[in-house]
Design a protein around this motif. Structure first.
Motif, PDB file in Angstrom:
ATOM      1  N   GLY A  26       0.823  -1.206   0.000  1.00  0.00           N
ATOM      2  CA  GLY A  26       0.000   0.000   0.000  1.00  0.00           C
ATOM      3  C   GLY A  26       0.855   1.252   0.000  1.00  0.00           C
ATOM      4  N   ARG A  27       0.236   2.341   0.410  1.00  0.00           N
ATOM      5  CA  ARG A  27       0.913   3.636   0.383  1.00  0.00           C
ATOM      6  C   ARG A  27       1.770   3.810   1.638  1.00  0.00           C
ATOM      7  N   ILE A  28       2.861   3.072   1.659  1.00  0.00           N
ATOM      8  CA  ILE A  28       3.724   3.023   2.828  1.00  0.00           C
ATOM      9  C   ILE A  28       4.925   3.924   2.648  1.00  0.00           C
ATOM     10  N   PHE A  29       5.116   4.817   3.604  1.00  0.00           N
ATOM     11  CA  PHE A  29       6.334   5.621   3.632  1.00  0.00           C
ATOM     12  C   PHE A  29       7.404   4.921   4.453  1.00  0.00           C
ATOM     13  N   SER A  30       7.013   4.464   5.625  1.00  0.00           N
ATOM     14  CA  SER A  30       7.958   3.733   6.462  1.00  0.00           C
ATOM     15  C   SER A  30       7.194   2.831   7.429  1.00  0.00           C
ATOM     16  N   ILE A  31       7.877   1.788   7.864  1.00  0.00           N
ATOM     17  CA  ILE A  31       7.306   0.859   8.834  1.00  0.00           C
ATOM     18  C   ILE A  31       8.194   0.845  10.069  1.00  0.00           C
ATOM     19  N   ASN A  32       7.606   1.085  11.185  1.00  0.00           N
ATOM     20  CA  ASN A  32       8.353   1.033  12.447  1.00  0.00           C
ATOM     21  C   ASN A  32       8.289  -0.389  13.002  1.00  0.00           C
ATOM     22  N   ASP A  33       7.767  -0.539  14.198  1.00  0.00           N
ATOM     23  CA  ASP A  33       7.707  -1.873  14.801  1.00  0.00           C
ATOM     24  C   ASP A  33       6.785  -2.800  14.021  1.00  0.00           C
ATOM     25  N   MET A  34       7.189  -4.049  13.950  1.00  0.00           N
ATOM     26  CA  MET A  34       6.324  -5.106  13.397  1.00  0.00           C
ATOM     27  C   MET A  34       6.208  -6.185  14.477  1.00  0.00           C
ATOM     28  N   VAL A  35       5.007  -6.708  14.625  1.00  0.00           N
ATOM     29  CA  VAL A  35       4.712  -7.544  15.784  1.00  0.00           C
ATOM     30  C   VAL A  35       3.934  -8.780  15.357  1.00  0.00           C
ATOM     31  N   TRP A  36       4.226  -9.890  16.002  1.00  0.00           N
ATOM     32  CA  TRP A  36       3.431 -11.100  15.862  1.00  0.00           C
ATOM     33  C   TRP A  36       2.668 -11.334  17.161  1.00  0.00           C
ATOM     34  N   LYS A  75      11.421  -5.814   1.297  1.00  0.00           N
ATOM     35  CA  LYS A  75      10.200  -6.526   0.899  1.00  0.00           C
ATOM     36  C   LYS A  75       9.011  -6.152   1.770  1.00  0.00           C
ATOM     37  N   LYS A  76       9.249  -5.313   2.776  1.00  0.00           N
ATOM     38  CA  LYS A  76       8.193  -4.919   3.703  1.00  0.00           C
ATOM     39  C   LYS A  76       7.518  -6.162   4.308  1.00  0.00           C
ATOM     40  N   THR A  77       8.334  -7.096   4.715  1.00  0.00           N
ATOM     41  CA  THR A  77       7.840  -8.381   5.200  1.00  0.00           C
ATOM     42  C   THR A  77       8.488  -8.732   6.533  1.00  0.00           C
ATOM     43  N   VAL A  78       7.662  -9.274   7.414  1.00  0.00           N
ATOM     44  CA  VAL A  78       8.149  -9.774   8.689  1.00  0.00           C
ATOM     45  C   VAL A  78       7.900 -11.276   8.735  1.00  0.00           C
ATOM     46  N   TYR A  79       8.814 -11.986   9.364  1.00  0.00           N
ATOM     47  CA  TYR A  79       8.742 -13.436   9.435  1.00  0.00           C
ATOM     48  C   TYR A  79       8.722 -13.886  10.896  1.00  0.00           C
ATOM     49  N   LEU A  80       8.163 -15.057  11.105  1.00  0.00           N
ATOM     50  CA  LEU A  80       8.232 -15.692  12.404  1.00  0.00           C
ATOM     51  C   LEU A  80       8.606 -17.158  12.180  1.00  0.00           C
ATOM     52  N   GLN A  81       9.840 -17.483  12.497  1.00  0.00           N
ATOM     53  CA  GLN A  81      10.298 -18.865  12.420  1.00  0.00           C
ATOM     54  C   GLN A  81       9.968 -19.532  13.744  1.00  0.00           C
ATOM     55  N   MET A  82       9.151 -20.560  13.669  1.00  0.00           N
ATOM     56  CA  MET A  82       8.689 -21.245  14.871  1.00  0.00           C
ATOM     57  C   MET A  82       9.244 -22.662  14.866  1.00  0.00           C
ATOM     58  N   THR A  83       9.945 -23.015  15.919  1.00  0.00           N
ATOM     59  CA  THR A  83      10.514 -24.355  16.049  1.00  0.00           C
ATOM     60  C   THR A  83      10.042 -24.987  17.349  1.00  0.00           C
TER      61      THR A  83
END
Length: 121
Positions: A26-36, A75-83
């Motif tokens: 979308g119309r993103i200028f910046s992304i601060n915190d990303m949370v799961w 990529k404006k993407t956050v990941y969560l690797q769960m083991t």
């Protein structure tokens, strides 16, 4: 203006692994915190992991040593690797992001619609 889409959920056996992704657009200028977060049936929503724009991370005690949060800013993407998943990890997992949109000076929080993770014993 901003959409978050999670993916990667599914059914896994206990002690297995999954990798969740959450892509922002979308119309993103910046992304601060990303949370799961997770929301299990009959329970309140819980924060699992947070990552700042600079890459600093913090985790809930219940997932420390098992989950790893990361992000790809390009990529404006956050990941969560769960083991080492446990049946009690069964929940809908949501991502959220604190975003400044183009043309705005305000930080707003956006949410995805969630992805279901089911861990069988």
């Amino acid at each position: 203006q901003v959409q978050l889409v999670e993916s990667g959920g599914g059914l896994v056996q206990a002690r297995g692994s999954l990798r969740l992704s959450c892509a922002a657009s979308g119309r993103i200028f910046s992304i601060n915190d990303m949370v799961w977060y997770r929301h299990a049936p009959g329970k309140q929503r819980e924060l699992d992991a947070i990552i700042t724009s600079g890459g600093s991370t913090n985790y809930a005690d219940s997932v420390k040593g098992r989950f790893t949060i990361s992000r790809d800013n390009a990529k404006k993407t956050v990941y969560l690797q769960m083991t080492n998943l446990k049946p009690e990890d069964t929940a809908v997992y949501y991502c959220s992001a604190n975003v400044i949109t183009i043309g705005s000076l305000i930080i707003m929080t956006y949410w995805g619609k969630g992805t279901l993770v089911t861990v069988s014993s």
